[in-house]
Design an enzyme around this catalytic site. Structure first.
Site, PDB file in Angstrom:
ATOM      1  N   LYS A 111       0.776  -1.201   0.003  1.00 47.09           N
ATOM      2  CA  LYS A 111      -0.149   0.149  -0.056  1.00 47.09           C
ATOM      3  C   LYS A 111       1.062   1.155  -0.020  1.00 47.09           C
ATOM      4  O   LYS A 111       2.107   1.333   0.198  1.00 47.09           O
ATOM      5  CB  LYS A 111      -0.865  -0.103   1.261  1.00 47.09           C
ATOM      6  N   ASP A 116      -6.924   4.415  -4.573  1.00 51.12           N
ATOM      7  CA  ASP A 116      -7.733   4.343  -3.336  1.00 51.12           C
ATOM      8  C   ASP A 116      -8.344   5.787  -2.959  1.00 51.12           C
ATOM      9  O   ASP A 116      -8.670   6.354  -3.909  1.00 51.12           O
ATOM     10  CB  ASP A 116      -6.455   3.855  -2.150  1.00 51.12           C
TER      11      ASP A 116
END
Ligand code: NDP
Length: 444
Positions: free
Chosen positions: A126, A166
């Site tokens: 991430k 995201d």
């Protein structure tokens, strides 16, 4: 002391200031305990848990960019490459002022198990930045993305680490990031997913997380002898996940009555008019409050979250910890009996306890929102094949993947004596594959 507790206690001391990461690690470690105990000697000897909770590496860098007034601004960028036991690192980029190392570690850690659950060969990672795209001009967003990628490109690649979107990173940002990667490296490769359709994106990727959430919810309801048709649904958020969760739930006959953003929520007793929401959010990049000015009978509640409204099903699709213990009590009081998480870790541990005490059907994020990354992996496959599949083909694969995730999750829960507990089921099913790969690959 149990192996799981030993590892968690050390982690809690070492990373005492990383509360989101510890929250995620605790949930995973506690719920995989039965599977760890079944194989404890081998796991202990090869330090599987100690290696699992420590990222392979964290890259952190300065991102200088120039605003429209000609002034230099500086943000921080990160990439957390958590675990690549089953495939290249894969996970989104988040641009939001709240982003810090703890949040990215929690998201990267969750991603390991989620990606494993999809059945596709992708590891967990991430990244992101504390940059806030809200209120920035297109030129400023482009300047930021180009500077961000000028550093990030050294660490990513189609077979190495494949970021995606995201919060705060949608089609526009992915486009700018991809352009800069290509410009620097000269490579036309699938280094990012969520790309535009004209340059290697996959049909149905935009819809995948929201649609997947509703597919797995539908499957969970079916297995419990229920269906979505005619049910009242609360959705939070009005971004990518929320929009397509609302769309699919409506297609399957549910009545979605709320959506929100960080300023408040709208309630529409007649069912959300999604065209109006898309116009506000996707075209004008406006605020959800504008909905109430345009749609008769709807009400805007400033500064509140939607959990006090009556419903059957709640789909939190905004951000982490957006449903706390008190919110969960409100859901119970309003007649809710099912929660499926579109956002990552949207329910606090107290909220989850309340769902479980009240016998909710509850599908946690790791399983429920895995559709996005699953279609991202399908985008990688299409890029490698240099082919594009049709919307129907990708959507059918997505449906299949979500059904499989439901099956694996419920089987793992049953196998370890926790039938119907999808938190335990999803964590164990995700963990077992990663642990097996880590054992097989030795001490790395
Ligand atoms: P978007 O940026 O498209 O939308 C985010 C939405 O949540 C916006 O409505 C935003 O409101 C709201 N929001 C963000 N932060 C907060 C906050 N602190 N409090 C209240 N509302 C907030 O993001 P996505 O839809 O892509 O992501 C939503 C969630 O889903 C995240 O948890 C993400 O990690 C998760 N997820 C996303 C996937 C994807 O494919 N996109 C895949 C799997 C999970 P505002 O505009 O006011 O900030």
């Amino acid at each position: 002391m149990s192996y799981v507790k030993e590892v968690y206690d050390k982690l809690a001391v070492k990373y005492a200031n990383e509360k989101e990461f510890l929250q995620a690690a605790r949930e995973v470690l506690e719920s995989i305990k039965p599977a760890v105990e079944a194989n404890e000697e081998a796991y202990r000897r090869s330090g599987v848990l100690e290696r699992l909770v420590e990222p392979d590496r964290i890259i952190s860098f300065r991102v200088p960019w120039i605003d429209d007034q000609g002034k230099v601004r500086v943000n921080t960028g990160w990439r957390v490459q958590f675990n690549d036991a089953i495939g290249p690192y894969k996970g989104g980029l988040r641009f939001h002022p709240s982003v810090n190392q703890s949040i990215l570690k929690f998201l990267g850690f969750e991603q390991i198990f989620k990606n494993s659950l999809t059945g596709l060969p992708i590891g967990g990672g991430k990244g992101g930045s504390d940059f806030d795209p809200h209120g920035k001009s297109d030129r400023e967003v482009m300047a930021f993305c180009q500077s961000f990628m000028t550093e990030l490109f050294k660490y990513v690649g189609a077979d190495e680490d494949v970021p995606a979107g995201d919060i705060g990173v949608g089609a526009r940002e992915v486009g700018y990031l991809y352009g800069q990667y290509k410009r620097i490296t000269g490579l036309y490769e699938g280094v990012l997913t969520g790309k535009g359709l004209s340059y290697g994106g996959s049909l149905a990727r935009t819809q995948a997380t929201g649609y997947g959430l509703v597919y797995i919810t539908d499957e969970m309801l079916k297995q419990a002898g229920k269906s979505l048709a005619g049910k009242t649904v609360l959705v939070s958020g009005s971004g990518n996940v929320a929009t397509y969760a609302c769309e699919k739930a409506q297609q399957l006959g549910a009545r979605v009555v709320t959506m929100s953003d960080s300023s408040g929520y709208i309630y529409d007793p007649n069912g959300i008019d999604l065209d109006v929401v898309k116009q506000i959010k996707q075209v004008r990049r406006g605020r959800i409050s504008e909905y109430a000015d345009q749609v008769a009978g709807s009400v805007y509640h400033a500064g509140e979250r939607p959990w006090g409204e009556k419903c059957d099903i709640a789909l939190p699709c905004a951000t982490q910890n957006e449903v706390n213990g008190a919110d969960a009590e409100k859901l119970v009081a309003g007649g809710c009996w099912c929660v499926a998480e579109g956002a990552n870790m949207p329910s606090t541990p107290e909220a989850i306890e309340t769902y479980q005490k009240n016998g909710f059907l509850f599908m946690p994020a790791k399983a429920a929102n895995a559709g996005g990354v699953a279609v991202s992996a399908l985008e990688m496959s299409q890029n490698s094949l240099r082919l594009s599949w049709t919307f129907e083909e990708v959507d059918a694969r997505l449906k299949d993947i979500m059904k499989n995730i439901y099956r694996k999750t419920s089987e793992a829960a049953r196998k370890y004596g926790h039938e119907g507990d999808f938190v335990v089921g999803s964590n164990i099913a995700g963990f077992e594959k990663v642990a097996e790969a880590m054992l097989a690959q030795g001490n790395v």
